[in-house]
Design a protein around this motif. Structure first.
Motif, mmCIF file in Angstrom:
data_model
loop_
_atom_site.group_PDB
_atom_site.id
_atom_site.type_symbol
_atom_site.label_atom_id
_atom_site.label_comp_id
_atom_site.label_asym_id
_atom_site.label_seq_id
_atom_site.Cartn_x
_atom_site.Cartn_y
_atom_site.Cartn_z
ATOM 1 N N ALA A 659 0.838 -1.196 0.000
ATOM 2 C CA ALA A 659 0.000 0.000 0.000
ATOM 3 C C ALA A 659 0.873 1.246 0.000
ATOM 4 N N ALA A 660 0.558 2.211 -0.912
ATOM 5 C CA ALA A 660 1.393 3.391 -1.056
ATOM 6 C C ALA A 660 0.592 4.687 -1.054
ATOM 7 N N LYS A 661 -0.623 4.652 -1.571
ATOM 8 C CA LYS A 661 -1.339 5.923 -1.717
ATOM 9 C C LYS A 661 -2.856 5.697 -1.697
ATOM 10 N N LEU A 662 -3.566 6.831 -1.611
ATOM 11 C CA LEU A 662 -5.025 6.836 -1.636
ATOM 12 C C LEU A 662 -5.511 7.562 -2.884
ATOM 13 N N GLU A 663 -6.487 6.982 -3.530
ATOM 14 C CA GLU A 663 -7.135 7.621 -4.674
ATOM 15 C C GLU A 663 -8.593 7.890 -4.304
ATOM 16 N N VAL A 664 -8.995 9.160 -4.372
ATOM 17 C CA VAL A 664 -10.345 9.544 -3.987
ATOM 18 C C VAL A 664 -11.226 9.664 -5.221
ATOM 19 N N THR A 665 -12.422 9.098 -5.147
ATOM 20 C CA THR A 665 -13.374 9.199 -6.248
ATOM 21 C C THR A 665 -14.774 9.333 -5.687
ATOM 22 N N PHE A 666 -15.578 10.163 -6.325
ATOM 23 C CA PHE A 666 -16.995 10.236 -5.993
ATOM 24 C C PHE A 666 -17.726 9.120 -6.729
ATOM 25 N N ASP A 667 -18.852 8.695 -6.190
ATOM 26 C CA ASP A 667 -19.619 7.622 -6.803
ATOM 27 C C ASP A 667 -19.857 7.942 -8.276
ATOM 28 N N THR A 668 -19.417 7.041 -9.154
ATOM 29 C CA THR A 668 -19.462 7.333 -10.593
ATOM 30 C C THR A 668 -20.890 7.425 -11.119
ATOM 31 N N ASP A 669 -21.832 6.677 -10.560
ATOM 32 C CA ASP A 669 -23.226 6.794 -10.995
ATOM 33 C C ASP A 669 -23.805 8.135 -10.579
ATOM 34 N N MET A 670 -23.378 8.629 -9.415
ATOM 35 C CA MET A 670 -23.907 9.886 -8.904
ATOM 36 C C MET A 670 -23.394 11.073 -9.698
ATOM 37 N N THR A 671 -22.240 10.952 -10.312
ATOM 38 C CA THR A 671 -21.665 12.064 -11.060
ATOM 39 C C THR A 671 -21.866 11.917 -12.555
ATOM 40 N N ALA A 672 -22.622 10.902 -13.001
ATOM 41 C CA ALA A 672 -22.851 10.688 -14.426
ATOM 42 C C ALA A 672 -23.841 11.710 -14.967
ATOM 43 N N ASP A 673 -23.891 11.804 -16.292
ATOM 44 C CA ASP A 673 -24.842 12.708 -16.930
ATOM 45 C C ASP A 673 -26.262 12.339 -16.530
ATOM 46 N N GLY A 674 -27.079 13.345 -16.322
ATOM 47 C CA GLY A 674 -28.471 13.098 -15.990
ATOM 48 C C GLY A 674 -28.748 12.987 -14.509
ATOM 49 N N PHE A 675 -27.707 13.075 -13.681
ATOM 50 C CA PHE A 675 -27.906 13.017 -12.227
ATOM 51 C C PHE A 675 -27.548 14.381 -11.675
ATOM 52 N N ASP A 676 -28.565 15.143 -11.334
ATOM 53 C CA ASP A 676 -28.373 16.515 -10.882
ATOM 54 C C ASP A 676 -28.155 16.544 -9.377
ATOM 55 N N ILE A 677 -27.007 17.041 -8.948
ATOM 56 C CA ILE A 677 -26.714 17.167 -7.520
ATOM 57 C C ILE A 677 -26.876 18.633 -7.134
#
Length: 983
Positions: A659-677
């Motif tokens: 283990a060397a690092k952390l990669e942060v990502t938001f939920d990909t379905d939540m940030t897809a086109d058509g999902f208004d936050i």
């Protein structure tokens, strides 16, 4: 015979907005329905004084927004030692209070509306006790607070929620495999209505608005809208009920209005039946087309007093032995999973955006079915299923136990309210009419049929107890954990079934069901890992980790998700399973391609196809098991097109080292086109920190402790006290949940862990923009449509066409279009009068339209003159049915537009004909036959633009001097922006 049809449009050369004058209907009502999720204060536990006491005070209470849980809890439910009867967890009283300035007229009716609350609710307004709701936690209810509020002033709403164990409120009093989380966990609305208004949907079995489709074919549908109006005024009232059916572009396609008078205190049930018989769009999982039904109460002057909008999906479900489940006449296999509504930390207090996210994840897995376990779910989830195309089965709140008569009466009432609340959702296939494990409960079946005879009922049985058939219900819905068998006259639906984390046994049961049309479908248990007190997990005893689950509790995908995607979707995909789907000597790959190539560290391992046998013979895409002992390095899977040459999808997976690092990502379905936050103060965002090695290879095991920091207008849900931040989790992913604030912002999330390189990611939140309007203010476009049928005085009128009868000569009239718009239409020949004729006995869909019409016997033009038209763009359909003994003499028609660059027409058009034959003794004269069915379908199509002068002329002439021109009728339609692409 050929015709040249040209337009002389009397318009200016410049048109600023061709759609600017489409009639827009006034749909904004004077009534108000306001979401009041924000601005509450909260107290956990009992209080010393009642809200009616002079000593009452909410000083020092916590500020909260809804949905809200009794308390945020750890993934292991605060290490509660409860058993599945849930004796202590969240078994407490809590209080909520909100101040609210309520505006309205002196005679306004004011209601407080709840989508759900755990589980007995008492209400005080301005210190006065209003009442109690004790039917249950999962169905909607409301209080009439008209006599308790001070309009134009600040009012105080106080709620007591009692989630203590109660043997008289279902599903409580027994054991369950799910948790009754406390709290005001669904949306709350303030309704300020005119005394004359629609009743709430859940009041009674006649209340509210019920949209049904009594008859559906692939070409047309009958729609019935039943609505109940109450007059809470002190005097009788005259009023109108108006119903609109609108398409996806908000264009009115049907309308109906009736006038009524109602005494004080009385209710009126109004039925409007109409239909869609042109350009019908059917609802299905592959094409979830939604119309809308807009229902309005109007006063004598036409002012909208109350307006409500419901979805309308036109579809027809049928259960047919040896064919299975039919949707719109075609067999469909329903494949999906069971869903619980709760999420980690927040329990049942799930905001609408997470309900929609769950539905979206179902859809992207390829599933087309959701069983709602084991209680009515949130309105937002049903709405998402309608829009995305997911079929739903829903049931009242039970598990195994049954209570006394009061308990059963409340269960029946909960079932009725569930149906009344969700009956207008086209996604709903049917209702559970039993108690989970126990099977059919007759009073639930009869209640379901009484409330909604348009849908099926299901028995909710098992193989180890109860009736082994559908009984009096429509469908044998059973738990298939032991190889369920159906009786000869039953269809079977596996409302629950098992599987395996590696997906192989899941594939076997799905194959078995797909091989028999009488096994109409199946729903795995469960869609995601969920919380209960049955103690199934060693690390987290109060978390149930399901073998057939497609997601973990934080909605991170498991191997089963990718197998469903390979089996049920057509977009090319390939996916190498993670460690949970791998074997010591085999690599499992999911794909919907027929062949893959596997590479290890870019060196070919070989090309492979799925091995088929009795256990998977009915599947589209069994997983591919590649003989390879994968210990380290990177695997690459290439999916090939059926031609064996083109790569259509690719996936790589690397075994991480250190283990060397952390990669942060938001939920990909939540940030897809058509999902208004939006920054609405209630929504919650999911994000993850992946633990990887230096090259990005996932460390696929439990994570170290990860701490999150957030910048921007939002707040991380939970803290160290419940293990939410910092957090440790499984399979190399550390989850975090973020509640958004009320301001547009950029959220920047950073993850830290000792000894690892930090990672961060950002996400932009949109301003809410008053997204939740206080009024039902749907903007409806009501374009002009005018249908005219020409003929002499003996003509048979075509239904829904204006009948224009004349023996000879020219004519001019002012007609009223479907939307009430007056239009002046003049008809002329040239130097000689037109000849009006008729025949009869013509078959065809528009037979009465095409059997008679106008002829220009001397070859001169026939001209239509329009005036008083609203500015805009128009489509004109003209019918030209010819009578001839020789069909070959009728040449294809070519249309040109000589006088307006804005006019368009089809380049080829062939008029239809029928041979002249003698009439028998049944009558005299001549009639047409033969090609007349073609005549009903054949028309010429033209488009043109009208400016602010509102005039246009259309001339029809033959290219050669003495050729006949005939006109049977026309349809003039004003176009809207959404209709332009259909031309």
């Amino acid at each position: 015979m050929s015709l040249r049809i040209f337009f002389l449009c009397l318009i200016s050369c410049v048109v600023l907005d061709v759609f600017g004058q489409v009639k827009t209907l006034e749909t904004t009502s004077i009534s108000v329905r306001e979401n009041i999720n924000l601005g509450w204060r909260y107290h956990k536990g009992p209080v010393k004084h009642q809200p009616s006491s002079a000593q009452w005070s909410a000083h020092g209470w916590e500020e909260v927004s809804l949905p809200h849980s009794y308390a945020l809890t750890s993934i292991n439910l605060d290490n509660s030692t409860d058993d599945k009867s849930q004796q202590t967890f969240h078994r407490d009283i809590s209080f909520y209070q909100r101040t609210l300035n309520i505006s309205g007229r002196p005679d306004s009716k004011v209601y407080l509306e709840f989508e759900g609350a755990h589980q007995k609710t008492r209400l005080w307004v301005n210190g006065q006790y209003v009442g109690e709701h004790a039917v249950g936690a999962y169905t909607p209810f409301h209080f009439d607070i008209s006599e308790f509020v001070a309009l134009g002033q600040t009012n105080t709403l106080t709620l007591e929620l009692d989630n203590r164990r109660n043997k008289q409120i279902p599903p409580d009093g027994h054991t369950a495999d799910y948790v009754l989380f406390g709290g005001l966990y669904r949306d709350v609305y303030l309704n300020v209505l005119d005394p004359l208004h629609f009743t709430f949907d859940w009041d009674s079995n006649t209340s509210g608005i019920f949209v049904s489709t009594p008859a559906v074919t692939k070409k047309d549908a009958t729609v019935t809208v039943r609505s109940e109006v109450v007059n809470a005024d002190k005097k009788p009232r005259k009023f109108y009920v108006q119903t609109y059916i609108v398409d996806q572009q908000a264009v009115v396609i049907k309308r109906k209005r009736t006038e009524h008078t109602l005494d004080s205190g009385a209710t009126r049930l109004v039925k409007h039946t109409t239909g869609i018989d042109e350009n019908l769009q059917l609802w299905s999982p592959d094409s979830p087309y939604l119309y809308k039904v807009v229902s309005q109460v109007l006063n004598e002057e036409g002012k909208v007093l109350h307006s409500k909008t419901n979805p309308l999906g036109i579809r027809k479900f049928e259960l047919v032995l040896n064919k299975g489940l039919l949707l719109n006449g075609e067999p469909i296999e329903i494949i999906g999973a069971n869903r619980h509504q709760h999420f980690p930390y927040i329990g049942d207090a799930v905001p609408n955006n997470l309900h929609r996210l769950d539905a979206l994840k179902f859809k992207r897995s390829g599933m087309n079915l959701v069983r709602l376990a084991h209680y009515p779910h949130d309105n937002a989830f049903l709405q998402a299923c309608d829009e995305l195309g997911l079929i739903v089965v829903e049931e009242p709140p039970t598990w195994i136990g049954m209570g006394d008569e009061l308990w059963m009466a409340r269960l029946e009432e909960a079932a009725r309210r569930m149906i009344r609340n969700h009956r207008n959702h086209p996604s709903v296939l049917g209702w559970g009419a039993g108690i989970n494990h126990r099977g059919t409960i007759k009073r639930l079946h009869y209640a379901a049929k009484e409330e909604d005879p348009t849908r099926i009922s299901m028995n909710n049985g098992t193989l180890w107890t109860g009736e082994q058939h559908s009984g009096i219900t429509d469908l044998y819905a059973v738990m298939d954990y032991r190889g369920a068998k159906r009786q000869a006259d039953d269809l079977l639906f596996a409302m629950e079934h098992s599987g395996s984390t590696d997906s192989l046994s899941l594939q076997e049961i799905v194959s078995r069901y797909k091989g028999d049309p009488n096994l109409i479908g199946l729903a795995s248990w469960s869609a995601h890992d969920s919380q209960s007190f049955i103690k199934r997990d060693e690390q987290y005893p109060n978390l149930s980790v399901w073998q057939a689950a497609s997601w973990d509790a934080f909605r991170l995908p498991k191997p089963n998700y990718y197998w469903y995607q390979s089996e049920l979707t057509s977009e090319p995909m390939v996916h190498i399973a993670d460690v949970r789907g791998q074997f010591e000597q085999q690599v499992q790959v999911f794909t919907n391609a027929s062949e893959i190539e596997l590479l290890h560290n870019d060196r070919p391992v070989g090309r492979f196809k799925a091995t088929r046998g009795a256990q998977n013979e009915h599947l589209n895409s069994p997983s591919i098991l590649v003989p390879f002992h994968w210990q380290s390095g990177t695997l690459t899977a290439l999916a090939y097109h059926s031609d064996g040459k083109r790569v259509v999808a690719k996936h790589q997976r690397t075994k991480g080292n250190d283990a060397a690092k952390l990669e942060v990502t938001f939920d990909t379905d939540m940030t897809a086109d058509g999902f208004d936050i939006t920054a609405d103060g209630s929504s919650i965002i999911l994000a993850y920190a992946k633990v990887t090695d230096q090259q990005g290879g996932l460390i696929d095991k439990d994570t170290p402790e990860v701490r999150f920091e957030l910048q921007g207008h939002g707040q991380i849900v939970g803290d160290k006290s419940i293990g939410a931040n910092p957090v440790t989790w499984r399979n190399g992913h550390a989850p975090v949940m973020i509640r958004v604030g009320t301001k547009a912002t950029v959220l920047t999330l950073t993850a830290h862990s000792e000894g690892l390189q930090s990672g961060s990611a950002s996400l932009t939140l949109n301003a809410s923009g008053e997204a939740q309007s206080k009024h039902d203010a749907t903007r409806l476009l009501d374009p002009l449509t005018l249908n005219v049928d020409f003929g002499n005085h003996e003509q048979h009128p075509q239904e829904n066409f204006y009948v224009w009868s004349h023996q000879s000569g020219n004519d001019a009239r002012t007609l009223t279009a479907d939307n009430g718009q007056p239009v002046k239409v003049a008809l002329s020949g040239s130097s000689e009068p037109l000849h009006w004729d008729n025949t009869w006995g013509v078959p065809g869909d528009l037979s009465f339209l095409i059997e008679d019409g106008i002829n220009n016997t001397n070859g001169q033009p026939i001209t239509l003159h329009f005036s008083q038209l609203p500015q805009g763009q128009y489509e004109l359909k003209t019918w030209h049915h010819m009578l001839s003994d020789d069909g070959d003499a009728i040449r294809p028609l070519r249309f040109t537009s000589q006088h307006s660059k804005n006019a368009q027409s089809v380049s080829q058009y062939r008029p239809t004909f029928g041979k002249r034959i003698a009439i028998t003794e049944a009558g005299g004269g001549e009639r047409g036959d033969g090609g007349s069915n073609k005549g009903a379908a054949g028309f010429a199509l033209h488009t043109f633009t009208v400016n602010e002068q509102g005039k246009a002329s259309l001339s029809m002439a033959a290219p050669k001097g003495n050729q006949q021109v005939r006109l049977n009728g026309f349809r003039l339609s004003q176009l809207t922006p959404g209709a332009v692409d259909d031309i």
